[in-house]
Design an enzyme around this catalytic site. Structure first.
Site, mmCIF file in Angstrom:
data_model
loop_
_atom_site.group_PDB
_atom_site.id
_atom_site.type_symbol
_atom_site.label_atom_id
_atom_site.label_comp_id
_atom_site.label_asym_id
_atom_site.label_seq_id
_atom_site.Cartn_x
_atom_site.Cartn_y
_atom_site.Cartn_z
ATOM 1 N N GLU A 160 10.221 8.397 -16.560
ATOM 2 C CA GLU A 160 8.850 8.873 -16.775
ATOM 3 C C GLU A 160 8.362 8.509 -18.173
ATOM 4 O OE1 GLU A 160 8.309 13.137 -15.270
ATOM 5 O OE2 GLU A 160 10.460 12.831 -15.198
ATOM 6 N N LYS B 263 16.825 21.356 -10.077
ATOM 7 C CA LYS B 263 16.131 20.122 -10.457
ATOM 8 C C LYS B 263 17.003 19.134 -11.223
ATOM 9 C CE LYS B 263 12.160 19.312 -10.478
ATOM 10 N NZ LYS B 263 10.957 19.785 -11.116
ATOM 11 N N SER C 105 15.910 21.402 -15.388
ATOM 12 C CA SER C 105 14.740 22.225 -15.654
ATOM 13 C C SER C 105 15.213 23.536 -16.252
ATOM 14 C CB SER C 105 13.981 22.473 -14.359
ATOM 15 O OG SER C 105 13.263 23.683 -14.450
ATOM 16 N N HIS D 214 0.830 -1.218 0.000
ATOM 17 C CA HIS D 214 0.000 0.000 0.000
ATOM 18 C C HIS D 214 0.861 1.263 0.000
ATOM 19 C CE1 HIS D 214 -3.343 -2.666 1.380
ATOM 20 N NE2 HIS D 214 -2.345 -3.259 2.006
ATOM 21 N N LYS E 254 -0.610 -3.217 -38.914
ATOM 22 C CA LYS E 254 0.846 -3.006 -38.944
ATOM 23 C C LYS E 254 1.328 -1.893 -38.037
ATOM 24 C CE LYS E 254 0.628 -4.822 -43.363
ATOM 25 N NZ LYS E 254 -0.785 -4.929 -42.971
HETATM 26 N N1 ARG Z 1 -1.703 -4.230 -47.881
HETATM 27 C C1 ARG Z 1 -2.532 -5.327 -47.554
HETATM 28 C C2 ARG Z 1 -2.556 -5.546 -46.050
HETATM 29 O O1 ARG Z 1 -1.680 -5.113 -45.413
HETATM 30 C C3 ARG Z 1 -2.019 -6.579 -48.205
HETATM 31 C C4 ARG Z 1 -3.109 -7.563 -48.507
HETATM 32 C C5 ARG Z 1 -4.017 -6.941 -49.468
HETATM 33 N N2 ARG Z 1 -4.970 -7.837 -49.995
HETATM 34 C C6 ARG Z 1 -6.039 -7.387 -50.669
HETATM 35 N N3 ARG Z 1 -6.822 -8.275 -51.134
HETATM 36 N N4 ARG Z 1 -6.261 -6.128 -50.875
HETATM 37 O O2 ARG Z 1 -3.437 -6.137 -45.504
#
Ligand code: ARG
Length: 466
Positions: free
Chosen positions: A297, A290, A284, A163, A332
């Site tokens: 952080e 500081k 700072s 705590h 991605k």
């Molecule tokens: N750029 C697409 C992705 O990252 C690749 C696959 C695309 N496939 C499609 N049928 N448009 O998902």
């Protein structure tokens, strides 16, 4: 010929292209994309789907393209297809386009028996494998830095907290070793994820497989994967390993963040327990006194985005009908961001930790610290036969007396102790010593100097092997 082999009469609107292209993000998969393509083309040649000469030319050109990209010689411009002939909307199309530019029609044969749907699924698995190798290496480095620090301060005593209230004395190395254990489980989680990463989706095609007599296992073996993902629909439509990876990243960041938070506390004026080296602290612009723990952080702060990345992909996938959907292109950025964030934070944590100096006497010389020994006193009475619950309440009253009189437990006279329980005797004083209390701990994995030394030896040996 117009886009998509003649199906469309008009080029994609430039704004639609800008909106839908992933090239600026997935270009970092170029090397994985080329590795996958080379394995694919070798398989096509082995299966006599392409001639050996064609495969050879494609292979060589792909290697050249890899060099062009790595040397920054190939300019990716998603809009360069707006003349309507070829739109490089992602890294797969950009590389194929360059291939055809270089070797003509033969280049167009690379995509035989393959779809971008199984291609991207493969690229990401190759990327994940490489990332996991990098991250597990960085985890090991941080663990080694922690063991080294633990060894440097084997006898430093600090209050352990619950705590955020001082609870019981512990050895600083014991506290640091707790992080080594957490990181070890992080390491396990990544390796466990890797088991499922090393399965090849290639050959799934768009979703239904292909009519070409391909050899999926050959490709998997070439790429040093363990096996193929059998079901072609499953192969192209799931992102569960990506989610596992993001989750492992988020958990590991949570651990780093807690360490960051502790460094922030420990370096504060109130704690005065640790100091971060100048190279990893900032000043700072207005307050000359500081010294700020910005790196710690930032590690704490960056944890949020890795949680966001995990949730982002889970949300993208939720409710998508099988098989591939373009939504999945959104996987991605979270993936790359979490990988980079975790790798950076692991690296910085290890570097920073090496510069941290502990104020070794900070707590052993603090007169109020002996309140931490209240549990020891209760155990003392319990050893003399008082039921622990009663002992707890007796000691509670003694603590109250010591706080009321503004003196430490050590300064309280025996008379006062005996007023609360006749079981107290002169052997009491040797209990009221921080270091002695550590030696009293008997259980395995405890903070006793013996157990801590054993743990340090264990980690030293384990980390030397890995
Ligand atoms: N750029 C697409 C992705 O990252 C690749 C696959 C695309 N496939 C499609 N049928 N448009 O998902």
């Amino acid at each position: 010929m117009s886009r998509w082999n003649g199906r469309f009469r008009r080029p994609l609107h430039p704004d639609a292209l800008r909106f839908s292209t992933s090239l600026s993000v997935d270009r970092q998969l170029y090397s994985e994309d080329i590795d996958g393509s080379i394995a694919h083309v070798e398989m096509l040649s082995k299966q006599h789907i392409l001639s050996r000469a064609e495969a050879q030319r494609i292979r060589r050109a792909l290697q050249e393209i890899r060099l062009e990209i790595s040397r920054g010689k190939l300019r990716f411009d998603p809009a360069d297809g707006s003349d309507g002939r070829f739109v490089a909307e992602d890294i797969h199309m950009a590389i194929e386009k360059r291939l055809i530019q270089k070797i003509g029609d033969a280049g167009g044969k690379l995509h035989t028996g393959r779809s971008r749907n199984d291609q991207i699924a493969l690229d990401e698995r190759l990327y994940l494998r490489r990332s996991i190798n990098g991250i597990t290496g960085l985890i090991r480095k941080l663990q080694k830095a922690l063991v080294a620090k633990a060894e440097q301060c084997v006898d430093v005593i600090m209050p352990g907290y619950t705590h955020l209230q001082q609870a019981q004395p512990v050895l600083l190395p014991h506290h640091l070793l707790a992080y080594i254990s957490m990181l070890d489980r992080d390491h396990e989680r990544f390796l466990d994820c890797l088991e499922r990463v090393k399965r090849s989706p290639l050959g799934g095609g768009a979703l239904a497989g292909t009519s070409f007599p391909i050899d999926r296992r050959f490709v998997a073996k070439k790429l040093q994967f363990d096996c193929v993902i059998e079901n072609s629909i499953d192969a192209v439509s799931d992102r569960d390993v990506q989610i596992e990876f993001l989750s492992a990243c988020a958990i590991s960041m949570m651990h780093l963040s807690r360490f960051g938070e502790e460094l922030v506390l420990w370096t504060s004026q109130e704690w005065r327990f640790a100091e971060i080296g100048d190279a990893f602290a900032t000043g700072s612009s207005i307050m000359p006194q500081k010294k700020n723990p910005d790196m710690a952080e930032l590690i704490r702060g960056k944890t949020g985005r890795t949680y966001g990345n995990l949730l982002s992909l889970l949300t993208v996938m939720k409710g998508l009908p099988l098989a591939y959907n373009r939504d999945m292109q959104e996987d991605k950025e979270p993936l790359f961001d979490s990988e980079r964030t975790l790798a950076d934070c692991l690296h910085i944590s290890a570097l920073m930790l090496k510069t941290v100096k502990f104020n070794k006497d900070r707590f052993s010389k603090d007169s109020t610290t002996d309140l931490l020994l209240a549990t020891e006193l209760a155990d003392y009475l319990a050893r003399k036969g008082l039921p622990f619950r009663k002992a707890h309440s007796v000691v509670g009253k003694i603590v109250q007396a010591s706080v009321r009189r503004g003196i430490s437990l050590k300064e309280l006279p025996l008379k006062e102790y005996r007023r609360h329980s006749p079981l107290f005797a002169n052997d009491l004083w040797k209990i009221l010593d921080l270091r002695a209390s550590l030696y009293h701990k008997k259980s395995s994995g405890s903070t006793s100097p013996k157990e801590v030394a054993k743990a340090i030896r264990y980690w030293r040996a384990k980390l030397r092997r890995s």
